[in-house]
Design an enzyme around this catalytic site. Sequence first.
Site, mmCIF file in Angstrom:
data_model
loop_
_atom_site.group_PDB
_atom_site.id
_atom_site.type_symbol
_atom_site.label_atom_id
_atom_site.label_comp_id
_atom_site.label_asym_id
_atom_site.label_seq_id
_atom_site.Cartn_x
_atom_site.Cartn_y
_atom_site.Cartn_z
ATOM 1 N N SER A 14 8.445 16.167 -3.468
ATOM 2 C CA SER A 14 7.906 14.898 -2.819
ATOM 3 C C SER A 14 8.588 13.904 -4.024
ATOM 4 C CB SER A 14 6.833 14.804 -2.759
ATOM 5 O OG SER A 14 5.864 13.248 -2.027
ATOM 6 N N HIS A 39 10.518 15.797 0.104
ATOM 7 C CA HIS A 39 10.457 15.295 1.029
ATOM 8 C C HIS A 39 9.915 13.489 0.356
ATOM 9 C CE1 HIS A 39 6.782 14.655 3.884
ATOM 10 N NE2 HIS A 39 5.521 14.279 2.794
ATOM 11 N N ASP A 41 8.416 9.937 1.333
ATOM 12 C CA ASP A 41 6.913 9.645 1.857
ATOM 13 C C ASP A 41 7.267 7.799 1.606
ATOM 14 O OD1 ASP A 41 4.911 11.572 2.152
ATOM 15 O OD2 ASP A 41 5.177 11.645 -0.290
ATOM 16 N N MET A 43 5.407 5.021 2.900
ATOM 17 C CA MET A 43 4.651 3.872 3.395
ATOM 18 C C MET A 43 4.463 1.983 3.025
ATOM 19 S SD MET A 43 1.920 5.533 0.794
ATOM 20 C CE MET A 43 2.308 7.792 0.046
ATOM 21 N N HIS A 72 8.758 11.792 6.220
ATOM 22 C CA HIS A 72 7.470 11.400 6.497
ATOM 23 C C HIS A 72 6.894 9.608 6.570
ATOM 24 C CE1 HIS A 72 2.254 11.810 5.347
ATOM 25 N NE2 HIS A 72 2.858 11.156 6.390
ATOM 26 N N MET A 74 5.074 7.474 7.144
ATOM 27 C CA MET A 74 3.126 6.265 7.542
ATOM 28 C C MET A 74 3.245 4.666 7.585
ATOM 29 S SD MET A 74 1.455 8.490 3.936
ATOM 30 C CE MET A 74 3.079 8.865 3.123
ATOM 31 N N MET A 143 -1.864 17.241 6.673
ATOM 32 C CA MET A 143 -2.515 16.795 5.670
ATOM 33 C C MET A 143 -4.246 17.066 4.533
ATOM 34 S SD MET A 143 -0.325 14.444 4.939
ATOM 35 C CE MET A 143 -1.289 13.354 3.382
ATOM 36 N N PHE A 149 -1.755 8.206 -1.582
ATOM 37 C CA PHE A 149 -1.337 8.249 -3.403
ATOM 38 C C PHE A 149 -0.908 10.019 -3.000
ATOM 39 C CE2 PHE A 149 -3.921 4.137 -2.708
ATOM 40 C CZ PHE A 149 -3.503 3.702 -3.669
ATOM 41 N N GLY A 151 -0.849 12.595 -5.843
ATOM 42 C CA GLY A 151 -2.460 13.403 -7.345
ATOM 43 C C GLY A 151 -3.759 13.421 -7.136
ATOM 44 N N ASP A 181 0.612 18.594 3.119
ATOM 45 C CA ASP A 181 0.816 18.449 1.613
ATOM 46 C C ASP A 181 -1.208 17.411 1.703
ATOM 47 O OD1 ASP A 181 2.008 16.003 0.451
ATOM 48 O OD2 ASP A 181 2.393 15.002 2.179
ATOM 49 N N GLY A 183 -1.849 17.848 -2.829
ATOM 50 C CA GLY A 183 -3.018 18.554 -3.493
ATOM 51 C C GLY A 183 -2.911 19.681 -4.004
#
Length: 232
Positions: A14, A39, A41, A43, A72, A74, A143, A149, A151, A181, A183
């Site tokens: 990511s 990947h 993201d 947002m 992705h 979002m 998810m 976020f 981490g 996706d 953790g």
Amino acid sequence: MIQRPDHRIVIAPSVLAADLSRLREEVQAVEAAGADWLHLDIMDGHFVPNMTFGPGLVAALRPHTRLPFDVHLMIAPAEPYLEAFAKAGANHLSVHPESGPHLHRSLQTIHGLGCKAGVVLNPATPVEHLGWVLDLADIVLVMTVNPGFGGQDFLDSQLAKIAAVRRMIAESSRDIALQVDGGIGADTVGRAAAAGANVMVAGTAVFGAPDYAAAIAGLRRAAAPEMQAVAE
């Protein structure tokens, strides 16, 4: 058909966890290290409480790697921006059921733009959202954190959802990638694979490691026995 080198676990680093000040080099480094997809993201600060980047950055990166761009979205609404991301170089576009009133039409639009279509399930989104659109899905992304976020800790509560989606995919007899996706690391990737996931989005587990190739190989190695058990 979704691009997978073989039946091994697909690793999709990511970009959110990369060093954004040297993003071209980071992308090329993970490609050389054995990544399968990249990947991205997207947002908007509205659908999720963070802002990242838009189609301009996707287009800027496209000439510098041959990796499939797994985008992705979002954002809400998502549908007005599908064409822009497709033209920027996205290979996959994944959307949330909550990001607009017409999920079925959005998936049709994505296919019409020449991209693979994905449906994203947040932790509180029920699998029933897939029921009438699974025939249009090339990817289902579960998810395992609340989006917005990087981490965050892996939510074990989503393992049952991954297993339920895997059963739905098996019953459909379609080649649908089951992606996870949130953790994902050496200590969680095996659980996700055992539940049925075969595409792992990894942020800090790859970009936070001193050796990207070793990190990617380690994730694949940790997941492989569990994935093999699912296949059997």
